[in-house]
Design a protein around this motif. Structure first.
Motif, mmCIF file in Angstrom:
data_model
loop_
_atom_site.group_PDB
_atom_site.id
_atom_site.type_symbol
_atom_site.label_atom_id
_atom_site.label_comp_id
_atom_site.label_asym_id
_atom_site.label_seq_id
_atom_site.Cartn_x
_atom_site.Cartn_y
_atom_site.Cartn_z
ATOM 1 N N ARG A 20 45.331 -53.195 70.771
ATOM 2 C CA ARG A 20 45.990 -54.466 71.121
ATOM 3 C C ARG A 20 46.381 -54.517 72.593
ATOM 4 O O ARG A 20 46.688 -55.592 73.113
ATOM 5 C CB ARG A 20 47.234 -54.671 70.235
ATOM 6 C CG ARG A 20 46.912 -54.879 68.771
ATOM 7 C CD ARG A 20 48.099 -55.459 68.008
ATOM 8 N NE ARG A 20 49.197 -54.533 67.902
ATOM 9 C CZ ARG A 20 49.343 -53.643 66.913
ATOM 10 N NH1 ARG A 20 48.425 -53.569 65.966
ATOM 11 N NH2 ARG A 20 50.386 -52.841 66.865
ATOM 12 N N HIS A 21 46.377 -53.371 73.250
ATOM 13 C CA HIS A 21 46.762 -53.330 74.658
ATOM 14 C C HIS A 21 45.568 -53.142 75.595
ATOM 15 O O HIS A 21 45.760 -52.935 76.793
ATOM 16 C CB HIS A 21 47.782 -52.215 74.874
ATOM 17 C CG HIS A 21 49.075 -52.453 74.164
ATOM 18 N ND1 HIS A 21 50.023 -53.341 74.618
ATOM 19 C CD2 HIS A 21 49.558 -51.938 73.004
ATOM 20 C CE1 HIS A 21 51.045 -53.364 73.778
ATOM 21 N NE2 HIS A 21 50.787 -52.513 72.793
ATOM 22 N N LEU A 22 44.350 -53.257 75.051
ATOM 23 C CA LEU A 22 43.151 -53.196 75.867
ATOM 24 C C LEU A 22 42.766 -54.598 76.330
ATOM 25 O O LEU A 22 43.263 -55.602 75.804
ATOM 26 C CB LEU A 22 42.000 -52.572 75.072
ATOM 27 C CG LEU A 22 42.213 -51.150 74.553
ATOM 28 C CD1 LEU A 22 40.982 -50.684 73.780
ATOM 29 C CD2 LEU A 22 42.533 -50.193 75.692
ATOM 30 N N GLU A 23 41.870 -54.660 77.312
ATOM 31 C CA GLU A 23 41.359 -55.946 77.763
ATOM 32 C C GLU A 23 40.436 -56.531 76.690
ATOM 33 O O GLU A 23 39.912 -55.809 75.834
ATOM 34 C CB GLU A 23 40.587 -55.777 79.073
ATOM 35 C CG GLU A 23 41.392 -55.189 80.212
ATOM 36 C CD GLU A 23 42.506 -56.112 80.681
ATOM 37 O OE1 GLU A 23 42.356 -57.347 80.502
ATOM 38 O OE2 GLU A 23 43.516 -55.615 81.204
ATOM 39 N N ALA A 24 40.234 -57.838 76.744
ATOM 40 C CA ALA A 24 39.367 -58.497 75.763
ATOM 41 C C ALA A 24 37.974 -57.875 75.794
ATOM 42 O O ALA A 24 37.384 -57.695 76.859
ATOM 43 C CB ALA A 24 39.278 -59.991 76.062
ATOM 44 N N GLY A 25 37.481 -57.510 74.628
ATOM 45 C CA GLY A 25 36.141 -56.951 74.522
ATOM 46 C C GLY A 25 36.071 -55.450 74.703
ATOM 47 O O GLY A 25 35.004 -54.851 74.513
ATOM 48 N N GLU A 26 37.169 -54.810 75.077
ATOM 49 C CA GLU A 26 37.156 -53.366 75.255
ATOM 50 C C GLU A 26 37.358 -52.654 73.922
ATOM 51 O O GLU A 26 38.000 -53.181 73.014
ATOM 52 C CB GLU A 26 38.250 -52.910 76.228
ATOM 53 C CG GLU A 26 37.985 -53.245 77.680
ATOM 54 C CD GLU A 26 39.023 -52.625 78.605
ATOM 55 O OE1 GLU A 26 38.656 -52.233 79.723
ATOM 56 O OE2 GLU A 26 40.208 -52.554 78.209
ATOM 57 N N ARG A 27 36.839 -51.430 73.852
ATOM 58 C CA ARG A 27 37.039 -50.611 72.662
ATOM 59 C C ARG A 27 36.986 -49.136 73.055
ATOM 60 O O ARG A 27 36.325 -48.756 74.029
ATOM 61 C CB ARG A 27 35.998 -50.901 71.580
ATOM 62 C CG ARG A 27 34.579 -50.613 72.001
ATOM 63 C CD ARG A 27 33.558 -51.153 70.993
ATOM 64 N NE ARG A 27 32.202 -50.855 71.411
ATOM 65 C CZ ARG A 27 31.530 -49.757 71.074
ATOM 66 N NH1 ARG A 27 32.104 -48.856 70.288
ATOM 67 N NH2 ARG A 27 30.293 -49.561 71.487
ATOM 68 N N VAL A 28 37.682 -48.305 72.286
ATOM 69 C CA VAL A 28 37.677 -46.873 72.510
ATOM 70 C C VAL A 28 36.376 -46.300 71.962
ATOM 71 O O VAL A 28 36.045 -46.501 70.794
ATOM 72 C CB VAL A 28 38.882 -46.197 71.824
ATOM 73 C CG1 VAL A 28 38.817 -44.684 72.020
ATOM 74 C CG2 VAL A 28 40.183 -46.747 72.372
ATOM 75 N N VAL A 47 37.266 -45.884 77.421
ATOM 76 C CA VAL A 47 37.258 -47.263 76.929
ATOM 77 C C VAL A 47 36.064 -47.984 77.536
ATOM 78 O O VAL A 47 35.869 -47.955 78.759
ATOM 79 C CB VAL A 47 38.567 -47.986 77.308
ATOM 80 C CG1 VAL A 47 38.529 -49.443 76.870
ATOM 81 C CG2 VAL A 47 39.763 -47.264 76.684
ATOM 82 N N ALA A 48 35.257 -48.615 76.695
ATOM 83 C CA ALA A 48 34.070 -49.333 77.150
ATOM 84 C C ALA A 48 34.303 -50.841 77.117
ATOM 85 O O ALA A 48 34.942 -51.363 76.199
ATOM 86 C CB ALA A 48 32.871 -48.972 76.277
ATOM 87 N N ALA A 49 33.780 -51.524 78.131
ATOM 88 C CA ALA A 49 33.852 -52.987 78.192
ATOM 89 C C ALA A 49 32.526 -53.583 77.743
ATOM 90 O O ALA A 49 31.526 -52.881 77.583
ATOM 91 C CB ALA A 49 34.182 -53.423 79.623
ATOM 92 N N ARG A 50 32.518 -54.904 77.571
ATOM 93 C CA ARG A 50 31.294 -55.574 77.105
ATOM 94 C C ARG A 50 30.148 -55.430 78.092
ATOM 95 O O ARG A 50 28.982 -55.402 77.713
ATOM 96 C CB ARG A 50 31.586 -57.059 76.878
ATOM 97 C CG ARG A 50 32.435 -57.334 75.644
ATOM 98 C CD ARG A 50 32.828 -58.789 75.573
ATOM 99 N NE ARG A 50 33.612 -59.096 74.382
ATOM 100 C CZ ARG A 50 34.287 -60.217 74.205
ATOM 101 N NH1 ARG A 50 34.289 -61.153 75.159
ATOM 102 N NH2 ARG A 50 34.954 -60.421 73.094
ATOM 103 N N ASP A 51 30.486 -55.333 79.391
ATOM 104 C CA ASP A 51 29.431 -55.240 80.403
ATOM 105 C C ASP A 51 28.871 -53.835 80.552
ATOM 106 O O ASP A 51 28.015 -53.587 81.412
ATOM 107 C CB ASP A 51 29.941 -55.755 81.753
ATOM 108 C CG ASP A 51 31.077 -54.905 82.316
ATOM 109 O OD1 ASP A 51 31.425 -53.881 81.696
ATOM 110 O OD2 ASP A 51 31.626 -55.276 83.367
ATOM 111 N N GLY A 52 29.360 -52.897 79.746
ATOM 112 C CA GLY A 52 28.861 -51.534 79.790
ATOM 113 C C GLY A 52 29.676 -50.596 80.651
ATOM 114 O O GLY A 52 29.462 -49.382 80.618
#
Length: 320
Positions: A20-28, A47-52
Motif C-alpha cells: 500500500r506504500h509503493l508507487e502505482a504499478g510497483e510490486r515486490v 521493487v519493480a515498476a511497470r516500465d521494468g
C-alpha cells in the motif's frame, strides 16, 4: 527460487501493508535477508515498476519477543530521526512508512529507502576511515532537533560488569570504580547512540577499502539525547575490538581534530569511555558474531574478550 517465491518470503500481512506504500504499478519481486544486526530482522526488497525499472527498499521488523517489547519506542525514535535527517546533510535512509505496534503487520515494522554502499570492517585503510568516521559523527552531533529524543540509557552498571577470564583484575576493578562515581555534567547533543563501523556504509572503489568514502549512516533506532562523549566512547570501543586498542584511543583525538567538543577534564572523559567499554563485557559473544559473519573470522568470542581487556587496561593507563 522464482521471483514470486522470493517475494512471499515477506509475511502476508506485512507484504499487503508495504504494498500500500509503493508507487502505482510497483510490486515486490525479490527479497534478501540482510545480516549483521542483532535486535531486528532486516530485509532488502527489490521493487519493480511497470516500465521494468527497479529500486530497493529495506524492511525492519522486530520478531524476537524480547525485542518486540521495546519495538514501539525504537521504531518511533528511528522514524523521528529519519524525518529529521531528510535534507540535513547527513545521508541516511528515507522514511516511507512505520507500523509501531503491528496494527497492520505480523510484527512491528518500518519501511525505508535503501542506501547504496557497504560496511567496511577490514583492517586495511582504517587509518583513513577513522578521521572520516569522526567527521561524520561531528556532523550528527551538530543537528538540533525541534523535539529532543529520549534521554540516553546507560547500558551497564558497576554491579553487572562481567570481568573476562584472565583479565587484568586490578585494571578492571579500577574501571568499575570509575562508573560508581556520579554522572558528570554535560551539554546535551543529538546522539546516534550506536555509531560504529557496522552502521556506516561506504562507497568502496575497485582499488579496495583503502579509498572508501562514507555513503551514509543507518540504524537510527537508538537515537538519544546525551553527551557527545558517549557516542565517541561507543565508536571508540568498537574500533578497539575490531582493529585493536590503539584505534579506540585514537578516535577521540580524531573527533576533536574534526571540530568535535568533548568533556574538558580527563576524569570526565574517562567516565564515559570506561562506561561504554564495560558495557561490552556483557555481550562479547553477541558483538563478535556479526563481525565473523561479515568475514572477520579471526574475531572469536575469546579474541574479542582479550581485546576488550587490553582496551580497558589501556584506558586506565592512558586516561587514568
Amino acid at each position: 527460487m522464482s521471483n514470486h517465491d522470493e517475494a512471499v518470503a515477506v509475511r502476508p500481512l506485512t507484504l499487503a501493508w508495504l504494498s500500500r506504500h509503493l508507487e502505482a504499478g510497483e510490486r515486490v519481486v525479490r527479497t534478501e535477508a540482510l545480516h549483521g544486526g542483532i535486535t531486528a530482522e532486516m530485509r532488502r526488497l527489490t521493487v519493480a515498476a511497470r516500465d521494468g525499472g527497479t529500486r530497493d527498499l529495506v524492511l525492519r521488523s522486530f520478531v524476537d519477543p524480547f525485542y518486540v517489547r521495546q519495538a514501539e519506542d525504537w521504531l518511533n525514535r528511528e522514524a523521528g530521526a529519519l524525518t529529521l535527517l531528510a535534507g540535513s546533510g547527513v545521508s541516511a535512509p528515507g522514511l516511507i512508512a512505520v507500523d509501531l505496534t503491528a496494527a497492520h503487520c505480523e510484527y512491528p515494522s518500518l519501511l525505508m529507502t535503501h542506501l547504496a554502499g557497504r560496511t567496511v570492517l577490514d583492517d586495511e585503510g582504517v587509518d583513513r576511515r577513522v578521521p572520516a568516521l569522526a567527521r561524520q559523527l561531528v556532523a550528527i552531533h551538530a543537528l538540533r532537533p525541534a523535539t529532543r529524543p529520549r534521554k540516553y540509557v546507560a547500558l551497564t552498571t558497576a554491579d553487572t560488569v562481567v570481568v573476562p577470564k584472565d583479565a587484568d583484575v586490578a585494571a578492571w576493578a579500577s574501571a568499575i570504580d570509575v562508573i560508581r562515581r556520579p554522572t558528570p555534567p554535560y551539554e546535551g547533543r543529538f546522539l546516534h547512540r550506536d555509531f560504529q563501523p557496522g552502521n556506516v556504509l561506504f562507497d568502496v572503489p575497485p582499488s579496495g577499502p583503502g579509498g572508501a568514502r562514507i555513503a551514509g549512516v543507518v540504524d537510527w533506532a537508538a537515537t538519544s539525547w546525551g553527551p557527545a562523549d558517549l557516542d565517541v566512547a561507543h565508536c571508540s570501543a568498537n574500533l578497539a575490538l575490531l582493529h585493536g586498542p590503539a584505534w579506540g584511543l585514537r578516535f577521540a583525538e580524531a573527533y576533536e581534530e574534526a571540530g568535535g567538543v568533548l568533556a574538558t577534564s580527563a576524569s570526565e572523559r574517562l567516565y564515559w569511555q570506561v562506561r561504554d567499554a564495560l558495557a561490552f563485557s556483557e555481550e562479547v559473544r553477541w558483538v563478535a558474531r556479526p563481525w565473523r559473519e561479515a568475514g572477520r573470522t579471526e574475531l572469536t568470542t575469546r579474541a574479542v574478550g582479550e581485546r576488550l581487556d587490553a582496551y580497558v587496561t589501556a584506558l586506565m593507563d592512558a586516561l587514568g
